[in-house]
Write a protein that holds these residues in place. Structure first.
Motif, PDB file in Angstrom:
ATOM      1  N   THR A   1       0.830  -1.203   0.000  1.00 13.50           N
ATOM      2  CA  THR A   1       0.000   0.000   0.000  1.00 13.50           C
ATOM      3  C   THR A   1       0.868   1.257   0.000  1.00 13.50           C
ATOM      4  O   THR A   1       0.628   2.192  -0.774  1.00 13.50           O
TER       5      THR A   1
ATOM      6  N   ILE B   1       2.496   2.253  -3.322  1.00 11.62           N
ATOM      7  CA  ILE B   1       1.745   3.035  -4.311  1.00 11.62           C
ATOM      8  C   ILE B   1       2.115   4.503  -4.178  1.00 11.62           C
ATOM      9  O   ILE B   1       2.468   5.177  -5.156  1.00 11.62           O
TER      10      ILE B   1
ATOM     11  N   TYR C   1     -12.017  -2.046  -1.732  1.00 18.31           N
ATOM     12  CA  TYR C   1     -10.758  -2.202  -2.476  1.00 18.31           C
ATOM     13  C   TYR C   1     -10.650  -3.606  -3.032  1.00 18.31           C
ATOM     14  O   TYR C   1     -10.183  -3.815  -4.151  1.00 18.31           O
ATOM     15  N   ASP C   2     -11.116  -4.570  -2.202  1.00 18.56           N
ATOM     16  CA  ASP C   2     -11.035  -5.951  -2.649  1.00 18.56           C
ATOM     17  C   ASP C   2     -11.847  -6.137  -3.922  1.00 18.56           C
ATOM     18  O   ASP C   2     -11.386  -6.759  -4.874  1.00 18.56           O
ATOM     19  N   THR C   3     -13.056  -5.570  -3.943  1.00 23.48           N
ATOM     20  CA  THR C   3     -13.920  -5.757  -5.111  1.00 23.48           C
ATOM     21  C   THR C   3     -13.417  -4.954  -6.308  1.00 23.48           C
ATOM     22  O   THR C   3     -13.397  -5.450  -7.427  1.00 23.48           O
ATOM     23  N   VAL C   4     -13.025  -3.709  -6.049  1.00 22.91           N
ATOM     24  CA  VAL C   4     -12.733  -2.811  -7.166  1.00 22.91           C
ATOM     25  C   VAL C   4     -11.319  -2.996  -7.694  1.00 22.91           C
ATOM     26  O   VAL C   4     -11.078  -2.906  -8.897  1.00 22.91           O
ATOM     27  N   VAL C   5     -10.377  -3.258  -6.790  1.00 25.05           N
ATOM     28  CA  VAL C   5      -8.975  -3.301  -7.231  1.00 25.05           C
ATOM     29  C   VAL C   5      -8.431  -4.721  -7.231  1.00 25.05           C
ATOM     30  O   VAL C   5      -7.927  -5.214  -8.243  1.00 25.05           O
ATOM     31  N   ILE C   6      -8.559  -5.402  -6.061  1.00 27.24           N
ATOM     32  CA  ILE C   6      -7.790  -6.636  -5.904  1.00 27.24           C
ATOM     33  C   ILE C   6      -8.337  -7.751  -6.772  1.00 27.24           C
ATOM     34  O   ILE C   6      -7.594  -8.433  -7.482  1.00 27.24           O
ATOM     35  N   GLN C   7      -9.682  -7.943  -6.737  1.00 24.00           N
ATOM     36  CA  GLN C   7     -10.225  -9.046  -7.535  1.00 24.00           C
ATOM     37  C   GLN C   7      -9.999  -8.838  -9.032  1.00 24.00           C
ATOM     38  O   GLN C   7      -9.581  -9.777  -9.718  1.00 24.00           O
TER      39      GLN C   7
ATOM     40  N   ALA D   1      -7.619  -7.215 -10.376  1.00 23.96           N
ATOM     41  CA  ALA D   1      -6.189  -7.402 -10.606  1.00 23.96           C
ATOM     42  C   ALA D   1      -5.853  -8.885 -10.621  1.00 23.96           C
ATOM     43  O   ALA D   1      -5.082  -9.364 -11.461  1.00 23.96           O
TER      44      ALA D   1
END
Lengths: 101, 628
Positions: free
Chosen positions: B179, B182, B556-562, B564
């Protein structure tokens, strides 16, 4: 009077053909080897003859090189043949045919 | 300002580095002495810092600058970066905080980490952290600062994941590192922009010529990129998610890195680069907005936490928001004063929490505690001093720090900031009161709480010293013009002044807010008259949402991590396995087919080869003969 160049070339050609036939027809590795030497010497003869015709020593120098190479080749080649003989008590080239698919 | 060479500056960071190496290689052999060696080096470093700073203070106000050039670090054509150290009033403040509070935390850790199988390794990392943090604040150009910046990130990673046997700790360490990465990457781009504009990274040149070199847009770009780094390091919205998880590390680490020093590096960066931020103007507004949003957001999360360290983690995020608020209003001196005050009381609170956790045999859940004031009186008093300081009860230092921020907001006509800041202050007094009452008052709520014991002297001694420090730290800025803020003025400029409510009225308002909040928590959690568990359940789903940080992590998990991960899956199993490997395998397979056909030509008969050579020679001769 000089011997005409044609005689030398004819002798050289005959020797080369003898050598070639020997290489292609003999099965004994040693005889093939001797035939190869015959071919080499035929070429040397032609080289020396041309050298004399043109009064240029380059041909003779080249003949010496070819002899040196031939000597080296004999060393390696005979060593291989001796090794093959020790392994299989024969120098028949048709028996040595593992190197293929 | 005339720069003054000072040959002693390198000693300050070199001492912790030396003992870090010693503890890394001989830590096991040193055994219990490793902690004392590590602490001694930080204490000596503190003494040297004190000597340097006292020399600095002895000089006239506009001449307070020491420089030391150690060696040329990078020299490419006309671009030269030196390993240069610099002490001015801002870095002087920082090194005293780092080495002073760092030394106390080191001593405390001797007790806290006793019996750990990697005792020496722990102190090696801690010393290495102190070294990098000192490089960060002592650097005279952005590259040395960046060296320290990345170094403290590394140490933070190593120490969060120190007990990496537990997978969750290793996960937390990775999360913190990635984190902040970034922000760091954006900051590096900012540094590249500075190099392209100025051709140098030296503070003196950059700040001296910024007004003529930079356009407003360029200044905005650079300032915002630098601020992105600060957001990551100081756990501001939207990159704050790593700090609560970072509590997986040992408690002294949380106190040193995730409360007192490393997370304040972002504030230091903004204060240090304030020339660029002011040139831009827009960037300052961004800083202010991020600070306000973070201060309020994190305070709401802190109220609902059940883990004593997570309360403090969210509290730290919220307080850092206050610092950025001050910086965003051009009150850099106030931001630094807040930083120092926060370092004192937050280190105290964390060490107190560590003492509680230690005494409760690694229990961190507030619901399992209660009544500890009788069993751990020293910890209780120290912790209460820290909590009262942060809650803003005069005459403790936290009151002056927070009041200064709110005063600037009110006096410069930023009523919205003032109201939101006051609200965040109310919430912070509320969660601190809740924590203190749940931990130390009422009846013990578990067997562990009934069998808790006071910490050993090596742990409570630093607590007492820090509590004393917190109780007297207001001396730092008690004069009307502000002792510390006045000292900082040569670098930070004068804090903006304006008209508004009188200082006394503001103080009364702030104090009232704190007292009301504390009284409210006493009524809910301390008096025993309110069933606070049932109360919490009636409020669902709000407490659950706040406990989970308003589900930012999940978003973040839904929008970025998954996405990615899905992208990574596609590149790994489709692009790489099918397309790239496919092309390579096709070439290989083609060649193999060709070879399979070609090897049928081989007979193995020497004489057939000889014949082929002969025929080939004849063919060439014929070709040559025909052509000529």
């Amino acid at each position: 009077m000089r011997t005409p160049i044609a005689f030398y070339l004819m002798l050289s050609g005959i020797l080369f053909m003898l050598g070639t036939v020997g290489v292609l027809t003999r099965k004994n590795a040693l005889l093939i080897f001797m035939s190869v030497e015959l071919q080499l010497n035929a070429v040397n003869l032609a080289l020396v003859a041309f050298s004399r015709l043109h009064d240029d020593l380059t041909g003779q120098v080249l003949a010496f090189f070819s002899m040196v190479v031939a000597a080296a080749e004999v060393v390696v080649g005979l060593a291989i043949i001796v090794a093959i003989y020790r392994r299989r008590r024969s120098v028949d080239v048709d028996d040595v045919r593992e190197l293929r698919w | 300002m005339v720069s003054q060479p000072n040959a002693a500056l390198w000693v300050i960071p070199a001492l912790p580095l030396a003992t870090a190496v010693v503890n890394l290689f001989w830590g096991r052999r040193l055994g219990r002495w490793a902690g004392w060696v590590a602490s001694a080096s930080v204490i000596v470093s503190f003494a040297v810092s004190l000597a340097v700073v006292s020399q600095l203070v002895a000089k006239p106000a506009d001449d307070r600058l020491f420089l030391q050039h150690l060696f040329d670090w990078i020299s490419v054509g006309r671009f030269v970066v030196g390993m240069d150290l610099r002490v001015d009033s801002v870095s002087a403040t920082m090194i005293l905080v780092i080495t002073g509070i760092g030394a106390l935390i080191h001593v405390y850790a001797i007790g806290y980490m006793a019996g750990d199988p990697r005792y020496g390794r722990f102190f090696s990392y801690m010393n290495l952290f102190v070294f990098f943090m000192l490089m960060l604040v002592l650097g005279a150009n952005y590259l040395v600062l960046y060296l320290g910046w990345e170094g403290v990130g590394l140490c933070s990673y190593l120490l969060i994941g120190f007990w990496s046997e537990v997978p969750a700790n290793a996960e937390a360490a990775k999360k913190a590192f990635i984190t902040t990465r970034i922000g760091d990457t954006l900051m590096l781009i900012g540094l590249a922009l500075i190099v392209s504009r100025f051709g140098t990274l030296d503070f003196e040149v950059v700040f001296g010529t910024a007004g003529t070199v930079l356009t407003k847009d360029a200044a905005t770009a650079i300032a915002l990129l630098l601020f992105a780094g600060a957001i990551g390091k100081s756990a501001q919205v939207p990159l704050h998610v790593w700090l609560p998880d970072a509590m997986a590390g040992p408690t002294p680490v949380s106190a040193l890195i995730h409360a007192a020093t490393m997370v304040t590096a972002g504030v230091y960066l903004v204060v240090r680069s304030h020339v660029l931020f002011e040139l831009s103007g827009v960037a300052l507004t961004v800083v202010l907005v991020v600070g306000v949003v973070t201060a309020v957001y994190a305070a709401t999360c802190a109220i609902a936490q059940q883990d004593i360290k997570r309360v403090l983690a969210y509290s730290t995020i919220s307080q850092l928001g206050f610092m950025f608020m001050a910086a965003g209003m051009r009150a850099y001196g106030v931001a630094m004063f807040f930083l120092v005050a926060h370092a004192f009381y937050k280190a105290l609170l964390f060490l107190g929490a560590g003492s509680v956790i230690h005494g409760m045999h690694d229990e961190q859940d507030l619901r399992q505690m209660g009544g500890l004031r009788r069993l751990m009186p020293i910890t209780f008093v120290a912790f209460a001093v820290g909590a009262l300081a942060q809650a803003g009860i005069p005459p403790l230092v936290g009151f002056f720090a927070k009041d200064a921020v709110l005063e600037v907001a009110q006096h410069t006509g930023r009523e919205v900031v003032y109201v939101l800041g006051g609200f965040a202050a109310f919430l912070s007094a509320f969660y601190l009161g809740r924590m203190v009452y749940l931990t130390f008052f009422g009846e013990p709520r578990s067997d562990r709480a009934r069998q808790a014991h006071e910490a050993p002297p090596v742990m409570w001694a630093p607590l007492v010293i820090l509590a004393f420090g917190v109780a007297t730290a207001e001396w730092l800025n008690l004069t009307p013009e502000g002792r510390l803020t006045g000292f900082l003025e040569s670098i930070t400029g004068v804090s903006p002044a304006g008209h508004g409510l009188a200082v006394v009225e503001l103080a009364v308002v702030a104090t009232t807010i704190s007292i009301v909040a504390l009284a409210l928590t006493w009524w809910i959690y301390g008096s025993g008259r309110v069933d606070w568990r049932g109360f919490r359940e009636r409020l669902e789903p709000w407490p659950r949402a706040a406990l989970n940080g308003w589900y930012v992590d999940r978003a973040y998990d839904t929008v970025v991590i998954q996405p990615a991960k899905a992208g990574a899956w596609i590149t790994a199993y489709v692009v790489d396995a099918r397309i790239i490997d496919g092309a390579v395998n096709a070439i290989g397979g083609g060649v193999k087919l060709l070879a399979d056909g070609g090897r049928l030509l081989q007979t193995g008969f020497v004489r057939s080869y000889a014949l082929a050579v002969f025929l080939g020679a004849v063919a060439i001769l014929v070709y040559v003969g025909v052509r000529s």
